[in-house]
Design an enzyme around this catalytic site. Structure first.
Site, PDB file in Angstrom:
ATOM      1  N   CYS A  48     -76.528  20.261  45.626  1.00  0.00           N
ATOM      2  CA  CYS A  48     -75.655  19.229  46.190  1.00  0.00           C
ATOM      3  C   CYS A  48     -74.196  19.439  45.793  1.00  0.00           C
ATOM      4  O   CYS A  48     -73.289  18.914  46.446  1.00  0.00           O
ATOM      5  CB  CYS A  48     -76.126  17.843  45.741  1.00  0.00           C
ATOM      6  SG  CYS A  48     -77.890  17.596  46.016  1.00  0.00           S
ATOM      7  N   ILE A 309    -107.132  18.770  49.931  1.00  0.00           N
ATOM      8  CA  ILE A 309    -107.239  19.932  49.030  1.00  0.00           C
ATOM      9  C   ILE A 309    -106.763  19.473  47.654  1.00  0.00           C
ATOM     10  O   ILE A 309    -105.560  19.324  47.413  1.00  0.00           O
ATOM     11  CB  ILE A 309    -106.387  21.112  49.555  1.00  0.00           C
ATOM     12  CG1 ILE A 309    -106.806  21.437  50.999  1.00  0.00           C
ATOM     13  CG2 ILE A 309    -106.515  22.319  48.650  1.00  0.00           C
ATOM     14  CD1 ILE A 309    -105.901  22.409  51.700  1.00  0.00           C
TER      15      ILE A 309
END
Ligand code: FAD
Length: 593
Positions: A48, A309
């Site tokens: 950023c 999963i």
């Protein structure tokens, strides 16, 4: 003493989500073996901050490195392998293949648990001439930043074209301008910054223009000519330039064409697509735009069966999330969600009961002297999703008007008129702007409605706010509208109403009226309205539309009109200030060929 289970946890991607997950995993469990694979050289760097380093606002390169490989390895006892790309996942055997990017050697590594946080990469569309444009750059990481800085140092560009008006495009436009480079910002749609509605974005357009950025809206790039020395737009406009920053685009073979068709205002205009080949390689469920689907526990799902999963988590820019407000599916490529999800995944791995319930997309951005902040859905998104809503505007000073240097904040609030649920908000101003959005974001997350906003007891002393904070005021206005104290109309409706013979009463002072007013308005100052009510010759059933500067005096006038028997009175929400801001004529000063 319980049995200590040592697990082998692999993390793909060592920046926002990945580094956060690793640190939290270690804090929760000293025994686990934790390996981070990072394709690039750096981990946990401040992506950023990159535009500000290019703009020389952040001076010291090492300030971008929040953590180093050595520092983080030692502090958290991690095995961090940079220059290591995970190229495939074998779910059955629970291994990944890793390519050492310096030598091209590959090896496999087994896992008990795998966390995917590979992020998103800039779109680099296959536009004619792009490969020959050696002055064209995308911005994602430190090497990209170094290349841009090197180019600027060596070539001293006088002009730049920034393509794409998302967060990164606008930040780059500002930072390049700060270096004395003449910037043209090109955006394919009619506004910059997708989280804003058009009339709010218009304030940003003006700020960009006022600070010398040339803005071309509603035009896309057709091709690059002369090794990138010229950018030719779809309209035929040709812009000579010394450098190009590409912060939006299309990658033809991936889901990007679909993304363009379905989401021209969503994450696409922020210029990123999810980095998902890995997920594809092992059959994880992906959404139609290519993001990885996850459960609320951030588990991935099987692409064919939809089964959870348990040993593969995915976090950050790469995943699809639930829009916290509308509960629809979306993608929010911002740092807060990546950090939060990183921590939550680590918590879940360590047996905690967690749930990531969605993203609000709360964001803030500096545009020269303005702060631009938003949360939740904007009006355009709500309309597109067919969600019932009301929009209101307010303009309030950031602190007491009598205390020096008070500045205006333009605010917009969206809410459900039946339940009062807050759906989103936008604010543009200077000091204190983002604080108001943070308060509203908090209210949304806590299930707040417009009824809660007036009741928020917020900090007050003259240098900081007013006894009625702008957030309280938004609540008062919203409650008035929801309770039918008065109805409102909007800036985009009023011209047509007046054109069709509607009666528009401007209750500002004659001096304010003279300085600028909506065509066709009749001016009776609010303080004279009781005495001059007889001048309003229309029948008591005729709708009267009232405007003042920001909406407050119009509210007073409406009460006077109602007390005098006028039955249908409407407040122009946000008053003349919202109207005027929305009508800004964008300046395009391109020297075209
Ligand atoms: P990333 O932080 O991008 O990390 C992913 C890492 O994974 C990358 O370093 C990549 O090299 C690595 N990787 C990818 N594939 C593999 C692989 N197969 N094997 C090994 N490693 C791999 N957000 C905000 O909220 N506010 C801002 O002001 C803001 N400004 C930004 C400015 C810029 C210039 C950029 C680029 C982004 C900005 N963002 C901002 C967005 C924010 O940085 C991201 O949302 C956040 O970093 C996402 O975290 P992540 O872990 O998903 O991905």
């Amino acid at each position: 003493m319980g049995v200590i289970i040592m697990r082998k946890i692999l993390i793909v991607g060592g920046v926002a989500g990945g580094a956060t997950a690793a640190a939290r995993l270690r804090r929760l469990n000293e025994q686990d073996e934790i390996i981070i694979f990072e394709r690039g050289e750096y981990i946990s760097f401040a992506n950023c901050g990159l535009p500000y380093y290019i703009g020389d606002v952040i001076k010291d390169r090492k300030n971008l490195l929040v953590q180093t490989v050595e520092g983080m390895s030692k502090r958290f006892n991690l095995d961090i392998r940079n220059f290591s790309e995970v190229t495939s996942i074998d779910r059955k055997n629970k291994t990944v293949t890793v390519r050492k990017t310096k030598t091209n050697e590959t090896y496999t590594e087994s896992y008990d648990i795998l966390i995917l946080s590979p992020g998103a990469k800039p779109l680099k569309p296959n536009i004619e001439g792009i490969d020959d444009a050696k002055n064209l750059f995308v911005l994602r990481n430190i090497p990209d930043t170094d290349i841009i800085n090197e180019f600027i140092d060596e070539n001293k560009p006088k002009s730049a074209v920034v393509i794409g008006g998302g967060f990164i495009g606008v930040e780059m436009a500002e930072n390049l301008s700060g270096l004395g480079i003449k910037v043209t910002l090109v955006e394919k749609i009619n506004q910059v910054l997708a989280p804003l509605d058009f009339e709010m974005a218009q304030l940003v357009h003006k700020e960009l223009n006022d600070n010398g950025v040339n803005l071309i809206l509603n035009d896309g790039v057709a091709r690059f000519k002369d090794n990138g020395k010229q950018v030719v737009l779809e309209s035929g406009t040709a812009i000579d330039t010394d450098m190009i920053i590409l912060s939006i685009g299309v990658v033809p073979e991936l889901p990007c064409k679909k993304m363009l068709e379905t989401s021209p205002m969503g994450f696409l205009s922020r210029g990123i697509i999810p980095e998902n080949p890995l997920a594809k390689s092992c059959g994880l469920a992906l959404c139609e735009l290519g993001h990885i689907k996850t459960t609320k526990q951030l588990h991935t799902l099987d692409g064919e069966t939809g089964e959870v999963i348990e040993d593969i988590y995915a976090i950050g820019d790469v995943i699809q999330v639930t829009d916290y407000v509308t509960k629809t599916e979306t993608a929010i490529p911002l740092a807060w969600p990546a950090n939060r999800q990183g921590r939550l995944a680590a918590d879940h791995i360590n047996g905690m009961d967690i749930s990531y319930d969605g993203s609000l997309g709360t964001s803030v951005l500096k545009v020269f002297n303005l702060t631009v902040a938003s949360t939740g859905n904007n009006e355009r998104q709500l309309k597109a999703k067919g969600i019932k809503h009301k929009a209101i505007y307010a303009h309030r000073t950031n602190h007491a008007g009598y205390y020096p240097n008070a500045t205006n904040i333009a605010l917009k609030l969206l809410f459900d008129p039946d339940s009062g649920r807050i759906l989103g908000a936008q604010a543009i101003g200077k000091e204190g702007t983002e604080k108001r959005i943070d308060v509203i974001a908090t209210a949304i997350k806590l299930g707040g409605t417009i009824r809660d906003l007036p009741d928020l007891e917020l900090c007050y002393a003259p240098p900081y706010s007013s006894a009625k904070d702008p957030v309280n005021i938004l609540g008062y206005i919203a409650c008035n509208v929801a309770d039918n104290v008065y109805d409102i109309i909007h800036w985009y409706e009023i011209d047509k109403i007046v054109e069709d013979g509607g009666y528009l009463l401007d209750v500002r002072t004659p001096a304010e009226f003279e300085a600028g007013h909506i065509k066709g308005a009749v001016n009776i100052e609010v303080d004279e309205l009781r005495d001059r009510i007889g001048e309003i010759k229309v029948s008591k059933d005729t709708p009267i539309y009232v405007n003042c500067q920001v909406g407050l005096r119009a509210y007073l006038a409406i009460q006077i009109l109602k007390a005098n028997g006028f039955k249908k009175v409407y407040n122009l929400s946000g008053g003349y200030l919202t109207y005027k801001g929305a009508k800004y004529a964008v300046k395009n000063t391109t020297c075209t060929n």
